[in-house]
Design a protein around this motif. Structure first.
Motif, PDB file in Angstrom:
ATOM      1  N   LYS A  33       9.275 -39.224 -31.912  1.00  0.00           N
ATOM      2  CA  LYS A  33       9.189 -37.814 -31.530  1.00  0.00           C
ATOM      3  C   LYS A  33      10.579 -37.224 -31.309  1.00  0.00           C
ATOM      4  O   LYS A  33      10.824 -36.051 -31.598  1.00  0.00           O
ATOM      5  N   PRO A  67       4.056 -27.989 -33.911  1.00  0.00           N
ATOM      6  CA  PRO A  67       2.648 -28.396 -34.041  1.00  0.00           C
ATOM      7  C   PRO A  67       2.427 -29.401 -35.171  1.00  0.00           C
ATOM      8  O   PRO A  67       1.610 -30.330 -35.035  1.00  0.00           O
ATOM      9  N   GLY A  70       3.390 -32.773 -34.113  1.00  0.00           N
ATOM     10  CA  GLY A  70       2.645 -33.254 -32.953  1.00  0.00           C
ATOM     11  C   GLY A  70       3.451 -33.264 -31.668  1.00  0.00           C
ATOM     12  O   GLY A  70       3.126 -34.010 -30.742  1.00  0.00           O
ATOM     13  N   MET A  72       4.284 -30.310 -29.771  1.00  0.00           N
ATOM     14  CA  MET A  72       3.644 -29.355 -28.860  1.00  0.00           C
ATOM     15  C   MET A  72       2.492 -28.669 -29.594  1.00  0.00           C
ATOM     16  O   MET A  72       2.536 -28.508 -30.813  1.00  0.00           O
ATOM     17  N   GLU A  73       1.487 -28.266 -28.820  1.00  0.00           N
ATOM     18  CA  GLU A  73       0.396 -27.498 -29.401  1.00  0.00           C
ATOM     19  C   GLU A  73       0.883 -26.090 -29.750  1.00  0.00           C
ATOM     20  O   GLU A  73       1.809 -25.573 -29.123  1.00  0.00           O
ATOM     21  N   SER A  74       0.221 -25.473 -30.717  1.00  0.00           N
ATOM     22  CA  SER A  74       0.642 -24.153 -31.175  1.00  0.00           C
ATOM     23  C   SER A  74       0.624 -23.123 -30.053  1.00  0.00           C
ATOM     24  O   SER A  74       1.536 -22.303 -29.929  1.00  0.00           O
ATOM     25  N   LYS A  75      -0.392 -23.159 -29.191  1.00  0.00           N
ATOM     26  CA  LYS A  75      -0.470 -22.178 -28.100  1.00  0.00           C
ATOM     27  C   LYS A  75       0.626 -22.405 -27.061  1.00  0.00           C
ATOM     28  O   LYS A  75       1.084 -21.459 -26.422  1.00  0.00           O
ATOM     29  N   GLN A  76       1.066 -23.658 -26.910  1.00  0.00           N
ATOM     30  CA  GLN A  76       2.180 -23.930 -25.984  1.00  0.00           C
ATOM     31  C   GLN A  76       3.489 -23.374 -26.533  1.00  0.00           C
ATOM     32  O   GLN A  76       4.286 -22.801 -25.795  1.00  0.00           O
ATOM     33  N   SER A  79       3.628 -19.532 -26.230  1.00  0.00           N
ATOM     34  CA  SER A  79       3.913 -19.007 -24.886  1.00  0.00           C
ATOM     35  C   SER A  79       5.405 -18.965 -24.587  1.00  0.00           C
ATOM     36  O   SER A  79       5.849 -18.211 -23.713  1.00  0.00           O
ATOM     37  N   SER A 461       9.434 -33.870 -26.168  1.00  0.00           N
ATOM     38  CA  SER A 461       9.673 -35.037 -27.026  1.00  0.00           C
ATOM     39  C   SER A 461      10.599 -36.075 -26.395  1.00  0.00           C
ATOM     40  O   SER A 461      10.871 -37.105 -27.004  1.00  0.00           O
TER      41      SER A 461
END
Length: 606
Positions: A33, A67, A70, A72-76, A79, A461
């Motif tokens: 990561k 995203p 892998g 961070m999620e897209s919504k994170q 923001s 990461s």
């Protein structure tokens, strides 16, 4: 040759593709990561530094890559692109829009110049102070664009007045020269060459960077020609050089003072805002960085750099005549009379102060007072009125409250006619949404969001922890040397990259560095943030330099010669500040409890 021309034409496209491809082994071979985040960081950093596509577009890459890797999620990630910084920026731009719309900036600038007088040296200082004051509240680019037309008008009148005086003096001494004819010829030659040069610069100031060698050769040839000129012609050439020196000093004083003024407030320049948001996000337990504390630490720095720069510019272009500068009670020269007349005429054109100007000025003062008194530190501020919600209200709260008032307060009042009846105007607020949109720097807003997304990705990461572990050996160096190296690196990079991109790249690196060597992060972050604004060398270094350069009175070598000295002055003053008066403000020699603790076996060299 055709192949080379194709490469040149598609160089930006090739740079983007090669950057993405050549760095691919990093995530595919190492497969961690940290490596995947480093790939994203390197790609974005290279694209920011080289600018093959708009900065804002490059800043959107983390929203795609994190995203997919892998991390961070897209919504994170999404923001991170809109934070407290953006709300503060919106409020400040509302104020700036109203100031520009109703010409309050021009009134303030002219009034300041009138206060200092028209002695040439003091006149330059007056322009510097007025431009610096404007850039404290507006963007550096806006401040330079506002003041430069006034400077141009004053400089042209100075040249005209002194040319008339010189022609009259020559006619009196020779008795056979027609002063009117001589004056017309001189002015015609000067204006013609000036217009040609200005047209060339406006069409593209970048071209002058490529023609630096040609410029130097031409200047050398002119010097050789001047050595062989007769005395009368040599005297005329000397006067033209003097006039050029006046233009150069006045132009450079605007470009540089716009940058210096932006140092003094959190909202003065985007780099300060980016630092404040990064710091408050990474260290939420620390509430020490606010409008008041930043102003206290930075105002002495800006004042010292401005005064030393004023002396430096006078010395390298005009010669610093200290005795003549301080003269008082003597008759004004033709130059001073012309300057005073132009400034007074420009001020009279504004007419009496209008209702929208008064309202804008009141809201401007109110916003400043509320910023200073929110949490001044030495006494309880107005935020203490809400003890249950400590830390909820920030500087962006104040900016938004005042900013919204510009969309509510009407721009016109009822006026009474000769019949005693009130004239009703249609309701129009001080600013409209369209006017706000034209002033809002959306590219900076997205760029900063991309920087926050990168910082969050480095944390998620564990890349920041890996970087910190590798930087730990630097703790064996003396602290002042670590700070100086950081300042010099940042100052060098910001000359070729945009200031926001530079600070966005270095903040996630310098914060782990401070934690790794167990030093208060502010000890390294504050000087690095200030030095990011020191882009004085080239026309392309920042927009204020480009605006001034486009008027055609400067060469690249003029800016390099003047900017190198001011860069040295700036770094020296920042080093002096961070080792003296900034230390007690934040107790810098104590490692704070709010900073992340990273085990370190190395000493800090304190």
């Amino acid at each position: 040759m055709k192949f080379l021309s194709y490469l040149l034409a598609y160089r930006r496209f090739l740079l983007i593709v090669l950057t993405l491809l050549l760095l691919l082994p990093l995530p595919f071979i190492i497969k961690t990561k940290e490596a995947e985040c480093a790939y994203t960081l390197f790609v974005v950093a290279i694209l920011w530094l080289t600018e093959p596509m708009p900065l804002a577009v490059s800043a959107l890459l983390p929203a795609i890559m994190f995203p997919l890797f892998g991390i961070m999620e897209s919504k994170q990630v999404a923001s991170a692109y809109f934070k407290d910084f953006h709300l503060l920026l919106i409020g400040v731009i509302c104020l700036a829009t109203s100031i520009e719309k109703w010409n309050l900036h021009k009134r303030m600038a002219l009034r300041m110049v009138m206060l200092v007088g028209v002695n040439p040296a003091w006149l330059v200082l007056g322009f510097m102070v007025s431009c610096a004051f404007l850039s404290m509240w507006l963007s550096n680019t806006s401040a330079a664009a506002m003041v430069m037309p006034i400077v141009e008008a004053v400089a042209q009148q100075i040249i005209k007045a002194e040319t008339e005086a010189d022609a009259l003096e020559m006619s009196c001494s020779n008795g056979s020269i027609n002063p009117t004819l001589e004056l017309d010829e001189n002015i015609g030659e000067y204006e013609c060459s000036d217009c040609k040069e200005k047209e060339k610069q406006v069409n593209g100031y970048d071209n002058d960077v490529a023609s630096t060698v040609c410029t130097i050769e031409k200047e050398y040839e002119k010097e050789k020609e001047q050595q062989n000129l007769p005395p009368a012609e040599a005297g005329r050439k000397s006067k033209e050089d003097k006039y050029n020196g006046i233009f150069k000093v006045m132009c450079l004083c605007v470009a540089y003072s716009a940058t210096m003024g932006g140092l003094t407030t959190i909202t003065g320049t985007s780099t300060n805002l980016i630092f404040a948001e990064h710091f408050n996000t990474r260290y939420p337990a620390c509430q020490c960085i606010n409008f008041g504390s930043w102003f206290i630490l930075s105002i002495p720095i800006a004042v010292i750099i401005l005064l030393l720069s004023w002396i430096w510019l006078q010395w390298i272009f005009l010669g610093f005549d200290f005795k003549n500068m301080l003269k008082c009670g003597k008759k004004k020269t033709a130059r001073e009379e012309a300057s005073a007349q132009v400034i007074q005429n420009e001020y009279k054109k504004l007419g009496p102060i209008s209702y929208p100007e008064i309202v804008t000025l009141v809201l401007f003062i109110l916003m400043t007072v509320l910023w200073f008194t929110r949490d001044p530190g030495f006494i309880p501020g107005w935020s203490s009125l809400f003890p249950k919600y400590k830390g909820y209200a920030t500087d962006s709260t104040t900016a938004l409250v005042i900013g919204l008032l510009f969309f509510i307060i009407p721009a016109k009042t009822l006026t009474r006619t000769s019949n005693g009846e009130n004239t009703v105007f249609g309701y129009t607020p001080l600013i409209t949404w369209k006017e706000f949109q034209s002033c809002m720097p959306w590219e900076i807003a997205i760029l900063v969001g991309g920087g926050f997304a990168l910082a969050d990705g480095c944390e998620a990461s564990k890349l920041s922890e890996w970087v910190a572990s590798k930087l730990t050996p630097l703790g064996s160096l003396p602290l002042w040397l670590v700070i100086l190296i950081s300042c010099l690196i940042v100052t060098s990079v910001t000359e070729v990259a945009s200031n926001p991109a530079t600070i966005t790249i270095f903040l996630p690196i310098l914060s782990p560095l401070a934690e790794a060597i167990h030093v208060n992060p502010l000890f390294i972050l504050i000087p690095a943030t200030l030095c990011t604004s020191f882009a004085f060398l080239l026309p392309v270094a920042n927009p204020a330099n480009a605006i001034v350069f486009s008027y055609g009175h400067l060469t690249v070598m003029d800016m390099v010669k003047a900017g190198l000295g001011i860069n040295i002055i700036g770094v020296a003053v920042v080093m002096l500040a961070v080792m003296t008066w900034i230390v007690p403000i934040f107790d810098l020699y104590t490692y704070p409890s709010w900073a992340l603790s990273i085990p370190s076996t190395n000493s800090t060299g304190l």
